[in-house]
Motif scaffolding. Sequence first.
Motif, PDB file in Angstrom:
ATOM      1  N   ILE A 110     -10.072   8.348   5.667  1.00 37.52           N
ATOM      2  CA  ILE A 110      -9.163   8.275   6.815  1.00 37.52           C
ATOM      3  C   ILE A 110      -7.780   7.780   6.382  1.00 37.52           C
ATOM      4  O   ILE A 110      -6.751   8.275   6.848  1.00 37.52           O
ATOM      5  CB  ILE A 110      -9.743   7.352   7.902  1.00 37.52           C
ATOM      6  CG1 ILE A 110     -11.009   7.970   8.500  1.00 37.52           C
ATOM      7  CG2 ILE A 110      -8.722   7.103   9.012  1.00 37.52           C
ATOM      8  CD1 ILE A 110     -11.766   7.049   9.437  1.00 37.52           C
ATOM      9  N   THR A 111      -7.758   6.820   5.447  1.00 39.01           N
ATOM     10  CA  THR A 111      -6.492   6.214   5.047  1.00 39.01           C
ATOM     11  C   THR A 111      -5.673   7.102   4.126  1.00 39.01           C
ATOM     12  O   THR A 111      -4.459   7.227   4.298  1.00 39.01           O
ATOM     13  CB  THR A 111      -6.759   4.863   4.337  1.00 39.01           C
ATOM     14  OG1 THR A 111      -7.512   4.025   5.214  1.00 39.01           O
ATOM     15  CG2 THR A 111      -5.453   4.178   3.965  1.00 39.01           C
ATOM     16  N   TYR A 112      -6.317   7.742   3.129  1.00 30.39           N
ATOM     17  CA  TYR A 112      -5.555   8.426   2.082  1.00 30.39           C
ATOM     18  C   TYR A 112      -5.640   9.949   2.110  1.00 30.39           C
ATOM     19  O   TYR A 112      -4.846  10.607   1.443  1.00 30.39           O
ATOM     20  CB  TYR A 112      -6.016   7.931   0.703  1.00 30.39           C
ATOM     21  CG  TYR A 112      -5.698   6.482   0.471  1.00 30.39           C
ATOM     22  CD1 TYR A 112      -4.391   6.063   0.225  1.00 30.39           C
ATOM     23  CD2 TYR A 112      -6.695   5.506   0.516  1.00 30.39           C
ATOM     24  CE1 TYR A 112      -4.088   4.728   0.024  1.00 30.39           C
ATOM     25  CE2 TYR A 112      -6.398   4.168   0.319  1.00 30.39           C
ATOM     26  CZ  TYR A 112      -5.097   3.788   0.067  1.00 30.39           C
ATOM     27  OH  TYR A 112      -4.808   2.456  -0.123  1.00 30.39           O
ATOM     28  N   VAL A 113      -6.579  10.518   2.841  1.00 35.36           N
ATOM     29  CA  VAL A 113      -6.733  11.976   2.839  1.00 35.36           C
ATOM     30  C   VAL A 113      -6.228  12.601   4.134  1.00 35.36           C
ATOM     31  O   VAL A 113      -5.530  13.612   4.117  1.00 35.36           O
ATOM     32  CB  VAL A 113      -8.211  12.374   2.590  1.00 35.36           C
ATOM     33  CG1 VAL A 113      -8.363  13.882   2.597  1.00 35.36           C
ATOM     34  CG2 VAL A 113      -8.688  11.808   1.250  1.00 35.36           C
ATOM     35  N   ILE A 129      -0.150  12.151  -4.559  1.00 31.23           N
ATOM     36  CA  ILE A 129      -1.106  11.211  -3.970  1.00 31.23           C
ATOM     37  C   ILE A 129      -2.278  11.954  -3.343  1.00 31.23           C
ATOM     38  O   ILE A 129      -3.438  11.549  -3.478  1.00 31.23           O
ATOM     39  CB  ILE A 129      -0.396  10.328  -2.921  1.00 31.23           C
ATOM     40  CG1 ILE A 129       0.570   9.377  -3.619  1.00 31.23           C
ATOM     41  CG2 ILE A 129      -1.400   9.534  -2.096  1.00 31.23           C
ATOM     42  CD1 ILE A 129       1.595   8.770  -2.700  1.00 31.23           C
ATOM     43  N   TYR A 130      -1.971  13.056  -2.684  1.00 33.16           N
ATOM     44  CA  TYR A 130      -3.032  13.842  -2.051  1.00 33.16           C
ATOM     45  C   TYR A 130      -3.976  14.426  -3.106  1.00 33.16           C
ATOM     46  O   TYR A 130      -5.198  14.394  -2.947  1.00 33.16           O
ATOM     47  CB  TYR A 130      -2.419  14.971  -1.222  1.00 33.16           C
ATOM     48  CG  TYR A 130      -3.425  15.721  -0.386  1.00 33.16           C
ATOM     49  CD1 TYR A 130      -3.922  15.195   0.797  1.00 33.16           C
ATOM     50  CD2 TYR A 130      -3.904  16.976  -0.805  1.00 33.16           C
ATOM     51  CE1 TYR A 130      -4.859  15.876   1.554  1.00 33.16           C
ATOM     52  CE2 TYR A 130      -4.837  17.663  -0.055  1.00 33.16           C
ATOM     53  CZ  TYR A 130      -5.306  17.107   1.125  1.00 33.16           C
ATOM     54  OH  TYR A 130      -6.245  17.788   1.855  1.00 33.16           O
ATOM     55  N   VAL A 131      -3.401  14.939  -4.215  1.00 36.74           N
ATOM     56  CA  VAL A 131      -4.217  15.488  -5.298  1.00 36.74           C
ATOM     57  C   VAL A 131      -5.098  14.398  -5.906  1.00 36.74           C
ATOM     58  O   VAL A 131      -6.290  14.604  -6.169  1.00 36.74           O
ATOM     59  CB  VAL A 131      -3.327  16.134  -6.380  1.00 36.74           C
ATOM     60  CG1 VAL A 131      -4.138  16.504  -7.609  1.00 36.74           C
ATOM     61  CG2 VAL A 131      -2.625  17.369  -5.822  1.00 36.74           C
ATOM     62  N   ALA A 132      -4.505  13.213  -6.147  1.00 38.00           N
ATOM     63  CA  ALA A 132      -5.272  12.098  -6.713  1.00 38.00           C
ATOM     64  C   ALA A 132      -6.368  11.638  -5.757  1.00 38.00           C
ATOM     65  O   ALA A 132      -7.479  11.310  -6.182  1.00 38.00           O
ATOM     66  CB  ALA A 132      -4.333  10.933  -7.040  1.00 38.00           C
ATOM     67  N   ALA A 133      -6.056  11.630  -4.454  1.00 38.26           N
ATOM     68  CA  ALA A 133      -7.055  11.236  -3.453  1.00 38.26           C
ATOM     69  C   ALA A 133      -8.220  12.212  -3.435  1.00 38.26           C
ATOM     70  O   ALA A 133      -9.383  11.806  -3.323  1.00 38.26           O
ATOM     71  CB  ALA A 133      -6.410  11.154  -2.070  1.00 38.26           C
ATOM     72  N   ASP A 189       0.847  -1.181   0.000  1.00 38.02           N
ATOM     73  CA  ASP A 189       0.000   0.000   0.000  1.00 38.02           C
ATOM     74  C   ASP A 189       0.891   1.243   0.000  1.00 38.02           C
ATOM     75  O   ASP A 189       2.071   1.180   0.357  1.00 38.02           O
ATOM     76  CB  ASP A 189      -0.914  -0.001   1.225  1.00 38.02           C
ATOM     77  CG  ASP A 189      -2.126   0.896   1.052  1.00 38.02           C
ATOM     78  OD1 ASP A 189      -2.327   1.402  -0.071  1.00 38.02           O
ATOM     79  OD2 ASP A 189      -2.870   1.090   2.029  1.00 38.02           O
ATOM     80  N   ILE A 190       0.337   2.368  -0.386  1.00 35.91           N
ATOM     81  CA  ILE A 190       1.136   3.581  -0.574  1.00 35.91           C
ATOM     82  C   ILE A 190       1.825   4.062   0.706  1.00 35.91           C
ATOM     83  O   ILE A 190       3.050   4.251   0.706  1.00 35.91           O
ATOM     84  CB  ILE A 190       0.267   4.704  -1.177  1.00 35.91           C
ATOM     85  CG1 ILE A 190      -0.180   4.326  -2.586  1.00 35.91           C
ATOM     86  CG2 ILE A 190       1.041   6.022  -1.222  1.00 35.91           C
ATOM     87  CD1 ILE A 190      -1.138   5.328  -3.208  1.00 35.91           C
ATOM     88  N   PRO A 191       1.110   4.289   1.817  1.00 31.76           N
ATOM     89  CA  PRO A 191       1.768   4.867   3.000  1.00 31.76           C
ATOM     90  C   PRO A 191       2.962   4.072   3.516  1.00 31.76           C
ATOM     91  O   PRO A 191       4.032   4.654   3.726  1.00 31.76           O
ATOM     92  CB  PRO A 191       0.627   4.942   4.032  1.00 31.76           C
ATOM     93  CG  PRO A 191      -0.620   5.014   3.218  1.00 31.76           C
ATOM     94  CD  PRO A 191      -0.345   4.151   2.031  1.00 31.76           C
ATOM     95  N   PRO A 192       2.844   2.729   3.722  1.00 30.62           N
ATOM     96  CA  PRO A 192       4.009   2.008   4.240  1.00 30.62           C
ATOM     97  C   PRO A 192       5.169   1.916   3.259  1.00 30.62           C
ATOM     98  O   PRO A 192       6.329   1.838   3.677  1.00 30.62           O
ATOM     99  CB  PRO A 192       3.455   0.608   4.558  1.00 30.62           C
ATOM    100  CG  PRO A 192       2.232   0.472   3.735  1.00 30.62           C
ATOM    101  CD  PRO A 192       1.664   1.837   3.610  1.00 30.62           C
ATOM    102  N   ILE A 193       4.884   1.933   1.956  1.00 31.04           N
ATOM    103  CA  ILE A 193       5.963   1.871   0.962  1.00 31.04           C
ATOM    104  C   ILE A 193       6.753   3.174   0.941  1.00 31.04           C
ATOM    105  O   ILE A 193       7.992   3.175   0.905  1.00 31.04           O
ATOM    106  CB  ILE A 193       5.398   1.550  -0.435  1.00 31.04           C
ATOM    107  CG1 ILE A 193       4.932   0.099  -0.484  1.00 31.04           C
ATOM    108  CG2 ILE A 193       6.459   1.784  -1.521  1.00 31.04           C
ATOM    109  CD1 ILE A 193       4.272  -0.301  -1.773  1.00 31.04           C
TER     110      ILE A 193
END
Length: 326
Positions: A269-272, A211-215, A192-196
């Motif tokens: 919660i996970t990506y934003v 990632i934030y813009v895409a989210a 997943d994105i955050p741990p990588i």
Amino acid sequence: MEIVLSTDEEHSKLEYSNITIREFILLGFSDVPYLHWMLFGIFFLMYLITLLCNSIIILITRIDPALQTPMYFFLSNFSFVEICYVTVTIPRMLMDLCTQKGTITLFSCALQLCLVIMFGGMECLLLTVMAYDRYVAICNPLNYPLIMNSKISVQLVVACWVSIIPVVTGQTYQIFSLPYCGSNKINHFFCDIPPILKLACGDTFVNNLAIYVAAVAFIMVPFLLIIASYSKIIFNILNLSSAGRRSKAFSTCSSHLIVVVLFYGTAIITYVIPKSNQSESMGKLLSLFYTVFIPLLNPIIYTLRNKDIMVALRKLQTKLSIYRTT
């Protein structure tokens, strides 16, 4: 205060930073080794139920004439994406629980990440399309057959795929173009994105911004469109004169609304939300919720709260009973 490194320290740091990681280790549930086989049994059963329930939804929406409508066409596509989504993560997790190794190559990790983001983004877009379908059906019922015909329905699904694929491919390429030279242990059960990004040696500011813009584009904007659609829907339902019509309208929307709240709640919660406010254990728990539990709940919610699908299931059961007795 300036810290001066000795020549040996500088040399060792330079050598360490030049090491390029070729594979990762997914730690998964290594912190609870005594629960591995119990977790394997639970997740395997949940995976089978998810596959079975979503496959049944796809089947009955294809063979039952009463379900040949845009609403159920979108639902069958959503079920297909759900099957793909869980298949990308759960079988790999089950294998790691069995072998207790968790080793995954850089390419396999990139592929898994790409597919997870792609199918997750597709769910967001399909939920938005389904909300629009309900908006047209309730707020503009006379023009519904014209606005939401079969051609338009197919075009909307194709548009979702066309919009998500290039963005996800670009995001994945950008993430795995970073240098990974430190620890190769991912504290997660899938890539997943955050741990990588935590393992990257280079500057990840641009990646985090992208990632934030895409989210925002694929999570927040669709979520706001769904809220706008349901605001209009609820306003129109409350203005209906017949209590029976209000009840029927609410029943067709409630299932979708429950799925939206469950899926978007964990995704936001996970990506934003900034990751500094979220521990690794909480991130893993949330990921487990939206990759395993929600795909299991979605078909159950749609079948138990949808009269048309329940009728179609009874018809299918009757046909199967007749076929077995003949």
